[in-house]
Design an enzyme around this catalytic site. Structure first.
Site, PDB file in Angstrom:
ATOM      1  N   VAL A 127       0.812  -1.229   0.000  1.00 11.56           N
ATOM      2  CA  VAL A 127       0.000   0.000   0.000  1.00 11.56           C
ATOM      3  C   VAL A 127       0.845   1.279   0.000  1.00 11.56           C
ATOM      4  CG1 VAL A 127      -2.034  -1.071   1.046  1.00 11.56           C
ATOM      5  CG2 VAL A 127      -0.307   0.024   2.527  1.00 11.56           C
TER       6      VAL A 127
ATOM      7  N   ASN B 160      -6.599  -1.107   6.528  1.00 14.01           N
ATOM      8  CA  ASN B 160      -6.218  -1.855   7.740  1.00 14.01           C
ATOM      9  C   ASN B 160      -4.742  -2.238   7.784  1.00 14.01           C
ATOM     10  OD1 ASN B 160      -6.774  -4.086   9.967  1.00 14.01           O
ATOM     11  ND2 ASN B 160      -5.807  -5.130   8.222  1.00 14.01           N
TER      12      ASN B 160
ATOM     13  N   SER C 261      -5.672   3.414  16.393  1.00  9.39           N
ATOM     14  CA  SER C 261      -5.184   2.654  17.536  1.00  9.39           C
ATOM     15  C   SER C 261      -5.301   3.481  18.814  1.00  9.39           C
ATOM     16  CB  SER C 261      -3.710   2.310  17.305  1.00  9.39           C
ATOM     17  OG  SER C 261      -3.128   1.793  18.467  1.00  9.39           O
TER      18      SER C 261
ATOM     19  N   TYR D  29       4.463   5.080  15.276  1.00  9.76           N
ATOM     20  CA  TYR D  29       3.117   4.501  15.137  1.00  9.76           C
ATOM     21  C   TYR D  29       2.057   5.486  15.655  1.00  9.76           C
ATOM     22  CZ  TYR D  29      -0.317   0.633  15.766  1.00  9.76           C
ATOM     23  OH  TYR D  29      -1.413  -0.195  15.736  1.00  9.76           O
ATOM     24  N   ALA D  30       2.370   6.184  16.755  1.00  8.64           N
ATOM     25  CA  ALA D  30       1.430   7.175  17.312  1.00  8.64           C
ATOM     26  C   ALA D  30       1.205   8.310  16.331  1.00  8.64           C
ATOM     27  CB  ALA D  30       1.967   7.718  18.632  1.00  8.64           C
ATOM     28  N   ALA D  31       2.300   8.776  15.708  1.00 11.15           N
ATOM     29  CA  ALA D  31       2.164   9.866  14.733  1.00 11.15           C
ATOM     30  C   ALA D  31       1.334   9.410  13.547  1.00 11.15           C
ATOM     31  CB  ALA D  31       3.554  10.316  14.281  1.00 11.15           C
TER      32      ALA D  31
ATOM     33  N   LYS E 277      -0.922   6.859  13.450  1.00 12.44           N
ATOM     34  CA  LYS E 277      -2.313   6.568  13.816  1.00 12.44           C
ATOM     35  C   LYS E 277      -3.067   7.839  14.213  1.00 12.44           C
ATOM     36  CE  LYS E 277      -2.645   2.039  13.315  1.00 12.44           C
ATOM     37  NZ  LYS E 277      -3.301   1.524  12.093  1.00 12.44           N
TER      38      LYS E 277
HETATM   39  N1  LIG Z   1      -4.199  -6.119  16.967  1.00  9.54           N
HETATM   40  C1  LIG Z   1      -4.482  -5.065  17.723  1.00  9.54           C
HETATM   41  O1  LIG Z   1      -4.842  -5.164  18.897  1.00  9.54           O
HETATM   42  C2  LIG Z   1      -4.403  -3.690  17.123  1.00  9.54           C
HETATM   43  C3  LIG Z   1      -4.532  -2.603  17.972  1.00  9.54           C
HETATM   44  C4  LIG Z   1      -4.535  -1.328  17.433  1.00  9.54           C
HETATM   45  C5  LIG Z   1      -4.421  -1.176  16.061  1.00  9.54           C
HETATM   46  N2  LIG Z   1      -4.267  -2.256  15.258  1.00  9.54           N
HETATM   47  C6  LIG Z   1      -4.148  -2.034  13.814  1.00  9.54           C
HETATM   48  O2  LIG Z   1      -4.976  -2.971  13.137  1.00  9.54           O
HETATM   49  C7  LIG Z   1      -4.417  -3.243  11.851  1.00  9.54           C
HETATM   50  C8  LIG Z   1      -4.248  -4.732  11.670  1.00  9.54           C
HETATM   51  O3  LIG Z   1      -3.379  -5.206  12.687  1.00  9.54           O
HETATM   52  P1  LIG Z   1      -3.175  -6.767  12.990  1.00  9.54           P
HETATM   53  O4  LIG Z   1      -3.020  -6.859  14.461  1.00  9.54           O
HETATM   54  O5  LIG Z   1      -4.195  -7.584  12.296  1.00  9.54           O
HETATM   55  O6  LIG Z   1      -1.710  -6.963  12.307  1.00  9.54           O
HETATM   56  P2  LIG Z   1      -1.059  -8.198  11.587  1.00  9.54           P
HETATM   57  O7  LIG Z   1       0.410  -7.947  11.599  1.00  9.54           O
HETATM   58  O8  LIG Z   1      -1.559  -9.467  12.161  1.00  9.54           O
HETATM   59  O9  LIG Z   1      -1.589  -8.064  10.071  1.00  9.54           O
HETATM   60  C9  LIG Z   1      -1.223  -6.971   9.269  1.00  9.54           C
HETATM   61  C10 LIG Z   1      -1.362  -7.342   7.809  1.00  9.54           C
HETATM   62  O10 LIG Z   1      -1.005  -6.163   7.035  1.00  9.54           O
HETATM   63  C11 LIG Z   1      -0.165  -6.573   5.973  1.00  9.54           C
HETATM   64  N3  LIG Z   1       0.697  -5.464   5.567  1.00  9.54           N
HETATM   65  C12 LIG Z   1       1.696  -4.898   6.283  1.00  9.54           C
HETATM   66  N4  LIG Z   1       2.273  -3.929   5.555  1.00  9.54           N
HETATM   67  C13 LIG Z   1       1.627  -3.889   4.373  1.00  9.54           C
HETATM   68  C14 LIG Z   1       1.773  -3.086   3.211  1.00  9.54           C
HETATM   69  N5  LIG Z   1       2.743  -2.156   3.115  1.00  9.54           N
HETATM   70  N6  LIG Z   1       0.926  -3.272   2.175  1.00  9.54           N
HETATM   71  C15 LIG Z   1      -0.033  -4.217   2.243  1.00  9.54           C
HETATM   72  N7  LIG Z   1      -0.210  -5.025   3.306  1.00  9.54           N
HETATM   73  C16 LIG Z   1       0.620  -4.847   4.364  1.00  9.54           C
HETATM   74  C17 LIG Z   1       0.641  -7.742   6.545  1.00  9.54           C
HETATM   75  O11 LIG Z   1       1.224  -8.531   5.515  1.00  9.54           O
HETATM   76  C18 LIG Z   1      -0.422  -8.455   7.366  1.00  9.54           C
HETATM   77  O12 LIG Z   1      -1.123  -9.405   6.579  1.00  9.54           O
HETATM   78  C19 LIG Z   1      -3.101  -2.460  11.793  1.00  9.54           C
HETATM   79  O13 LIG Z   1      -3.323  -1.208  11.149  1.00  9.54           O
HETATM   80  C20 LIG Z   1      -2.759  -2.230  13.250  1.00  9.54           C
HETATM   81  O14 LIG Z   1      -1.936  -1.116  13.438  1.00  9.54           O
HETATM   82  C21 LIG Z   1      -4.231  -3.507  15.762  1.00  9.54           C
END
Ligand SMILES: NC(=O)c1ccc[n+]([C@@H]2O[C@H](COP(=O)([O-])OP(=O)(O)OC[C@H]3O[C@@H](n4cnc5c(N)ncnc54)[C@H](O)[C@@H]3O)[C@@H](O)[C@H]2O)c1
Length: 245
Positions: A63, A89, A141, A154-156, A158
């Site tokens: 992305v 996401n 987040s 990450y904070a900046a 999000k």
């Molecule tokens: N899990 C949590 O509790 C939590 C909390 C706050 C925010 N988030 C946010 O939720 C989202 C999903 O998190 P998750 O926990 O499922 O993470 P995860 O690491 O399990 O999955 C992330 C997915 O994004 C894909 N990805 C990463 N960089 C990419 C790129 N440049 N282009 C395309 N795909 C890419 C990865 O290959 C992976 O499949 C993220 O934005 C994360 O910051 C998660």
């Protein structure tokens, strides 16, 4: 226990759909009858998760590559006839305290979250404007709302996504497009990577007393993506067991 949504006739695109929250969200849309475009930078994991499923259109795209994002959006519209719902996401972390953070750690996180969300949104809004309908759900987040030690990058990113969400919500509201965000807290590979000890500490801070199953994030996205949610735009919905209270 689950809410049953009906997204038949809709096309939903989810980034980071190979695993974790993105996989759960894309599965919800698929179960609800939508045509689903699954986007991830990891072609192997994408294939393992989605190969052979009907109504699924997989695009191995990073992305951060805005040309590839635009091309994927055009391809999905050509394949499915529309693009009604987008969930930004995809995400990564590169944690360390600010005085140890390299330019690469900073930029990688900003690029995936903030540039990726921008690039996808810029590519899809013209299609949604033409259709007079769109639902964009961004993923922010707790860290973007309140900060977390070791995650200034990450904070900046999000926090930027929250401001971006509100601005694009204002820009597109008159075109039948809503733009909202969720703030998740779910047991995914990203979270489980912190290790058992840190996970126990993190769990202790959640008022509900547990991390969610990723499917609980999908339920919130289903609500925000529904036709019936037309009057909800520019909000950040914490789906975090009370963490951000
Ligand atoms: N899990 C949590 O509790 C939590 C909390 C706050 C925010 N988030 C946010 O939720 C989202 C999903 O998190 P998750 O926990 O499922 O993470 P995860 O690491 O399990 O999955 C992330 C997915 O994004 C894909 N990805 C990463 N960089 C990419 C790129 N440049 N282009 C395309 N795909 C890419 C990865 O290959 C992976 O499949 C993220 O934005 C994360 O910051 C998660």
């Amino acid at each position: 226990m689950s809410i049953t949504f009906d997204f038949s006739g809709r096309t939903a695109l989810v980034t980071g759909a190979a695993q974790g929250i993105g996989h759960a969200i894309a599965t919800m849309f698929h179960d609800a009858g939508a045509q689903v475009a699954v986007v991830d930078r990891d072609p192997v994991a994408l294939k393992a998760a989605w190969d052979g499923k009907e109504r699924v259109f997989a695009h191995a795209v990073d992305v951060t590559d805005s040309s590839a994002v635009s091309a994927a959006v055009d391809a999905v519209v050509a394949e499915t006839g529309s693009l009604d719902i987008v969930v930004n996401n995809a995400g990564i972390t590169r944690d360390t305290v600010v005085w140890k953070m390299s330019d690469d750690q900073w930029q990688a996180v900003i690029d995936v979250h903030l540039k990726g969300t921008f690039a996808m949104t810029r590519a899809v809004v013209p299609h949604m404007r033409a259709a007079g309908f769109g639902r964009i759900v961004n993923v922010t987040s707790y860290t973007g709302l309140h900060g977390t030690i070791g995650q200034s990058n990450y904070a900046a990113a999000k926090g930027g996504i929250i401001a971006f969400t509100k601005t694009v919500a204002k820009e597109t509201a008159r075109f039948g497009i809503t733009v909202n965000a969720i703030s998740p807290n779910a047991a995914t590979p990203m979270v489980l990577a912190v290790g058992q000890e840190r996970l126990a500490e993190m769990t202790a801070t959640v008022p509900v007393g547990r991390f969610a199953d990723p499917s609980e994030m999908a339920t919130a996205v289903g609500y925000l993506a529904a036709d019936e949610s037309a009057y909800v735009t520019g909000v950040v919905l914490p789906v975090d067991g009370g963490l951000a209270m």
